[in-house]
Design a protein around this motif. Structure first.
Motif, PDB file in Angstrom:
ATOM      1  N   GLU A  28      -6.454   9.028   2.269  1.00 43.00           N
ATOM      2  CA  GLU A  28      -5.490   8.292   1.464  1.00 43.00           C
ATOM      3  C   GLU A  28      -5.250   6.921   2.076  1.00 43.00           C
ATOM      4  OE1 GLU A  28      -1.899  10.612   1.362  1.00 43.00           O
ATOM      5  OE2 GLU A  28      -2.771  12.147   0.067  1.00 43.00           O
ATOM      6  N   ILE A  29      -4.993   5.944   1.215  1.00 42.21           N
ATOM      7  CA  ILE A  29      -4.551   4.629   1.657  1.00 42.21           C
ATOM      8  C   ILE A  29      -3.306   4.261   0.868  1.00 42.21           C
ATOM      9  CG2 ILE A  29      -6.792   3.767   2.445  1.00 42.21           C
ATOM     10  CD1 ILE A  29      -7.085   2.340  -0.210  1.00 42.21           C
ATOM     11  N   VAL A  56      -6.168   4.258   7.479  1.00 42.43           N
ATOM     12  CA  VAL A  56      -6.626   5.327   6.588  1.00 42.43           C
ATOM     13  C   VAL A  56      -5.872   6.586   6.999  1.00 42.43           C
ATOM     14  CG1 VAL A  56      -8.595   6.669   5.799  1.00 42.43           C
ATOM     15  CG2 VAL A  56      -8.883   4.253   6.352  1.00 42.43           C
ATOM     16  N   PHE A  57      -5.231   7.231   6.042  1.00 42.53           N
ATOM     17  CA  PHE A  57      -4.392   8.387   6.312  1.00 42.53           C
ATOM     18  C   PHE A  57      -5.026   9.672   5.774  1.00 42.53           C
ATOM     19  CE2 PHE A  57      -1.425   4.843   6.071  1.00 42.53           C
ATOM     20  CZ  PHE A  57      -0.598   5.062   7.155  1.00 42.53           C
ATOM     21  N   VAL A  58      -4.567  10.794   6.317  1.00 42.85           N
ATOM     22  CA  VAL A  58      -4.818  12.096   5.727  1.00 42.85           C
ATOM     23  C   VAL A  58      -3.674  12.392   4.775  1.00 42.85           C
ATOM     24  CG1 VAL A  58      -5.050  14.563   6.198  1.00 42.85           C
ATOM     25  CG2 VAL A  58      -6.123  12.906   7.706  1.00 42.85           C
ATOM     26  N   GLN A  64       0.368  10.888   8.585  1.00 40.39           N
ATOM     27  CA  GLN A  64      -0.726  11.487   9.358  1.00 40.39           C
ATOM     28  C   GLN A  64      -1.979  10.634   9.206  1.00 40.39           C
ATOM     29  OE1 GLN A  64      -0.922  15.370   7.611  1.00 40.39           O
ATOM     30  NE2 GLN A  64       0.668  16.191   8.953  1.00 40.39           N
ATOM     31  N   VAL A  65      -2.389  10.006  10.304  1.00 38.69           N
ATOM     32  CA  VAL A  65      -3.544   9.115  10.312  1.00 38.69           C
ATOM     33  C   VAL A  65      -4.816   9.949  10.389  1.00 38.69           C
ATOM     34  CG1 VAL A  65      -4.644   7.213  11.553  1.00 38.69           C
ATOM     35  CG2 VAL A  65      -2.161   7.346  11.442  1.00 38.69           C
TER      36      VAL A  65
END
Length: 86
Positions: A28-29, A56-58, A64-65
């Motif tokens: 996810e961004i 950029v995330f989880v 959460q990166v």
């Protein structure tokens, strides 16, 4: 009574979460909602104006990166500034 304000916490406002699933992982961004629509229509050309952060995330909402191992296995690189698709 003191009010604790964390200095390392970033508040994301007017956020549009853009999700991508690749290699079995979801990434996810965080983008500005109005700028993301302009990007999709082709009116906005500068990606730095669209993104709220270059991370950029989880999970954006939990902060959460994405791990470098997950990025390199899915995209072939852990560098967020290069594209393996182009």
């Amino acid at each position: 009574m003191s009010i604790f304000t964390p200095t390392n916490q970033i508040r994301l406002t007017n956020v549009a979460v853009v999700r991508m699933k690749k290699a079995g992982k979801r990434f996810e961004i965080a983008c500005y909602k109005n700028k993301a629509m302009s990007w999709r229509s082709g009116a906005e050309k500068d990606l730095d104006e669209v993104l709220q952060t270059n991370t950029v995330f989880v999970n954006v909402s939990k902060g959460q990166v994405a791990k470098k191992d997950d990025l390199s296995s899915a995209f072939g690189t852990d560098d967020i500034y290069t594209s393996s698709d182009s």
